[in-house]
Each structure stands twice: as C-alpha cells, then as structure tokens.
Design a protein around this motif. Structure first.
Motif, short mmCIF file in Angstrom:
data_model
loop_
_atom_site.label_atom_id
_atom_site.label_comp_id
_atom_site.label_asym_id
_atom_site.label_seq_id
_atom_site.Cartn_x
_atom_site.Cartn_y
_atom_site.Cartn_z
N ASP A 236 -18.40 13.81 18.59
CA ASP A 236 -17.51 12.72 19.01
C ASP A 236 -16.76 12.11 17.83
O ASP A 236 -15.64 11.63 17.99
N VAL A 237 -17.41 12.06 16.68
CA VAL A 237 -16.81 11.29 15.59
C VAL A 237 -15.98 12.15 14.64
O VAL A 237 -15.34 11.62 13.73
N LEU A 238 -15.99 13.47 14.83
CA LEU A 238 -15.17 14.33 13.97
C LEU A 238 -13.83 14.60 14.63
O LEU A 238 -13.76 14.86 15.84
N VAL A 239 -12.75 14.56 13.85
CA VAL A 239 -11.45 14.98 14.38
C VAL A 239 -11.48 16.50 14.59
O VAL A 239 -12.37 17.18 14.07
N ASP A 240 -10.54 17.02 15.31
CA ASP A 240 -10.44 18.48 15.46
C ASP A 240 -10.35 19.09 14.06
O ASP A 240 -9.53 18.65 13.23
N GLY A 241 -11.18 20.07 13.78
CA GLY A 241 -11.17 20.69 12.45
C GLY A 241 -11.98 19.92 11.42
O GLY A 241 -12.15 20.38 10.29
#
Ligand SMILES: C[S@@+](CC[C@H](N)C(=O)[O-])C[C@H]1O[C@@H](n2cnc3c(N)ncnc32)[C@H](O)[C@@H]1O
Length: 310
Positions: A236-241
């Motif tokens: 949830d807390v990571l952006v795409d990539g």
C-alpha cells in the motif's frame, strides 16, 4: 549530548549492508523515502545524501531517544527529513500524517540498535546490570519484568523455546520463576544468573543467555506482530515501481519476510537469494554476519485488478 559528540559517534557508525540497501532503493533527487527503523540514522543519512538536493525522507522509530538524538544528528538536512515517533503497526497513518502516503523506497533494519543494547539502563544486555525493561518504546507497554510476572512457568518455557529456540527452556523457566519467587529477579544480571544456573556460563561461542534474552525481547516488543503489520502495509505504501529493502537477523524474522514478499502478487522479489555481508563487512561489523537483506518492487497498480484508489 552535543552535536559534535553525536557526529563523532555517527562517523564510526556504518549501517549494516549500507551499499546494498542503496543499490536496491536507488535513491534519486526528488524521491520520497521512509526508514521505518531510524535508529542512529545511518541508512537514513545515506539515502538523504544519495537523493540530494531535494529527496525527502520520513524517519520512524518507536524509541524516543533514537528520534531525539538522530533528529539532532541529521539536522543539516533541514526540511528534507521528518521524524516520527511510532511503530510499524501505524505505518500507513504515520506516512499519511507526514504528507507522504506513498514512497519510492522503504528500508527496515530490524531488531535492536547498538545504543539500545549498550545502554545498561535499557535492560537489553545480559552482560551489564540494568532494570529488567527491554522496551524499545519506554513510553508504553509492559517491561520484561512485568511480562515474566504475567506468565506461569509453562508459558515462559514456551516463549523461550518458540522465540529463543532454547532447548533447555523448561529448566530455565523453572529457574527464572524460582528466582522471582525468592525476590531475586529485579535486574538483567539476576535474569542472566537464573539462566546460567541451568546452562553454566559461556565457555566458547555465544553466551547461553543470548537466546532467552532474545525470546523475552521479542515478546516485550511484540516484534513478530509488528513485522507482520509492516509486511501487510508494504504494497500500500510503495508507489508503482517503489522498492522495499528489509534486513533481518534471525530466521524468525527472515522467514515471514521471505514468505510475504514472495506470496504477494503486488510485489516482485528482487534477486534469487538474500544479500549477505561480504568478508570485509563481516570482519569490520560483527552485527552484519547474521544479516539477510531482501528486496521487492511494487508492481504497477494498473495491472492489479484488486487495486482501489487511495
Ligand atoms: C537495528 S536498529 C536500526 C539502525 C539504523 N538502521 C541505523 O543505521 O542506525 C533498529 C531500530 O528500529 C527500531 N524498531 C524496531 N522495531 C520497531 C517497530 N516495530 N517500529 C518502529 N521502530 C522499531 C528500534 O527501536 C531501533 O532503533
């Protein structure tokens, strides 16, 4: 402590697998990062330096002393760094209130810090006399002394076996409970002596008290539940990539990390095997010898049918 004194300590402090963490996270100017185990800020500092001049970082730790001292040490980064006193279990909320609900990279360097271990009053060390505390967050929760008091002998033995992999868990639990009943269980050394009465003192290799101290520390700080909450929040807390880099120090930590990264369809594991310290680092930094670093990348949400907008 003065900024100079803190800087001198920090200069001597090279965080575990620093260069490998940087390679995984690849900090860049303008990126946003979170270090969920700020400690003395070694990884945080490396990320802030590598993402200059405008990369930002949120540093989280449940230890108020670590936050206070590291805030002073990293003051030269000004507004680029935010500090949060809190635990993994509040990660989503901590990031949201810092204004960065999603980040480009996350680092977690699990377990206790050297200052926690080396400060006798914190109660983590079986070698020096201190109160039986062991809380990373001294502002809440039960101390090791209270946790032991809450358990009967059998429950205590189960804890020592499960979280310390201690084969002599039953006689050790009996010895600890006897010391408690006799009024001889107030300090870390009282606990060490209760353990040594069963195991005998260290002759070669690691001290036999290590395993029981580890077990109690894990329970006092609910470390495995906290780790589970961290792994749950990751996608949830990571952006795409975005990339997460997690360093663990024993199999009770590494197993859930390995499993969670592999099992989550929103993540892609980086590398076939965990990264370990090379010979030079293992020689220079004994703590790195048991370290395992695992990385995973957040897959694009567009390919994730279950994804709902935040
Ligand atoms: C091994 S140290 C980190 C050292 C740091 N990487 C450095 O370079 O100095 C681990 C730190 O994580 C913190 N910590 C452990 N579990 C935590 C949790 N569940 N939530 C927040 N902080 C935690 C501890 O208080 C400790 O300061």
């Amino acid at each position: 402590m003065s900024t100079n004194a803190l800087d001198a300590i920090a200069k001597a402090h090279v965080p575990v697998l620093r260069d490998d963490v940087l390679r995984l996270i690849a900090p860049r100017d303008g990126g946003v990062y979170v270090d969920v185990t700020l400690g003395r800020g070694g990884h945080a500092e490396a990320i802030l330096e590598a993402s200059a001049p405008s990369g930002r970082l949120v540093g989280i730790d449940r230890d108020e002393t670590a936050i206070r001292e590291t805030r002073e040490r990293l003051s030269r980064f000004g507004e680029r760094v935010r500090f949060v006193h809190g635990a993994f279990s509040g990660l989503r909320a901590h990031l949201a209130s810092a204004g960065t609900p999603r980040v480009d990279g996350l680092v977690a360097d699990l377990g206790v810090s050297s200052p926690q271990l080396d400060t006798a009053e914190r109660g983590f060390s079986f070698k020096s006399e201190g109160p039986l505390d062991m809380r990373m967050d001294t502002s809440s929760g039960k101390t090791a002394r209270e946790v032991i008091a809450d358990m009967d002998e059998r429950e205590l033995a189960d804890v020592l076996f499960q979280y310390g992999e201690e084969r002599k868990s039953r006689p050790i639990a009996r010895s600890i409970k006897r010391a408690e009943a006799d009024g001889r269980l107030e300090t870390t050394l009282d606990l060490s002596r209760a353990i040594w009465r069963v195991t005998g003192p260290r002759r070669v290799g690691i001290d036999p008290a290590t395993r029981s101290f580890q077990a109690l520390r894990i329970v006092v700080n609910a470390e495995l539940g906290e780790l589970e909450a961290l792994l749950d929040a990751l996608p949830d807390v990571l952006v795409d990539g975005g990339v997460a880099a997690i360093i663990s120090f024993h199999s009770l930590e590494d197993r859930p990390v390995k499993h969670a990264l592999k099992a989550d369809p929103r993540l892609e594991v980086i590398g076939k095997k965990p990264i370990e310290a090379n010979e030079d680092e293992a020689r220079d930094n004994p703590r790195s010898r048991s370290a395992k670093l695992r990385g995973a990348k957040r897959l694009p949400r567009a390919e994730d049918p279950a994804e709902v907008s935040p």
